[in-house]
Scaffold this motif. Structure first.
Motif, PDB file in Angstrom:
ATOM      1  N   VAL A  34      -5.232  -0.526  -0.088  1.00  0.00           N
ATOM      2  CA  VAL A  34      -3.814  -0.432   0.274  1.00  0.00           C
ATOM      3  C   VAL A  34      -3.496  -1.256   1.521  1.00  0.00           C
ATOM      4  N   SER A  51       0.082  -4.334   4.840  1.00  0.00           N
ATOM      5  CA  SER A  51      -0.240  -4.077   3.440  1.00  0.00           C
ATOM      6  C   SER A  51       0.304  -5.174   2.546  1.00  0.00           C
ATOM      7  N   LEU A  58       2.534   1.512  -1.888  1.00  0.00           N
ATOM      8  CA  LEU A  58       2.606   1.750  -0.445  1.00  0.00           C
ATOM      9  C   LEU A  58       3.274   3.089  -0.158  1.00  0.00           C
TER      10      LEU A  58
END
Length: 95
Positions: A34, A51, A58
């Motif tokens: 992630v 990210s 997310l």
């Protein structure tokens, strides 16, 4: 790509109480791909996460962060497209 800026909303002792659970969540999120980078803000008023996953992934991950679920921090999510990067960081460019 996303920059997530966390800002603490509670006293330091409450942040410190929830930090071990936050760090465990963060490790799991890194293991799942992630996040690309993370760290504390200077001065230590929160943190920053980088990210490159899609927004739904997310959001689902952030919802599991103990800092979020316990009201420890506010989250600002900034989306941007990296168009220029330094040598060695080409993986940050959009495809």
């Amino acid at each position: 790509m996303f920059v997530v800026a966390l800002t603490y909303k509670v006293p330091d002792e409450i942040v410190d109480f929830h930090r071990p659970a936050h760090m465990a969540w963060l490790k799991d999120a890194f293991d799942a791909g992630v996040f690309l980078a993370s760290g504390r803000r200077v001065p230590a008023t929160g943190g920053v996460l980088l990210s490159k996953v899609d927004r739904e992934t997310l959001d689902n991950s952030l919802a599991k962060d103990p800092f979020f679920s316990n009201g420890v921090a506010e989250f600002e999510i900034i989306e941007f497209t990296a168009t220029t990067v330094a040598d060695g960081y080409e993986n940050l460019l959009e495809k």
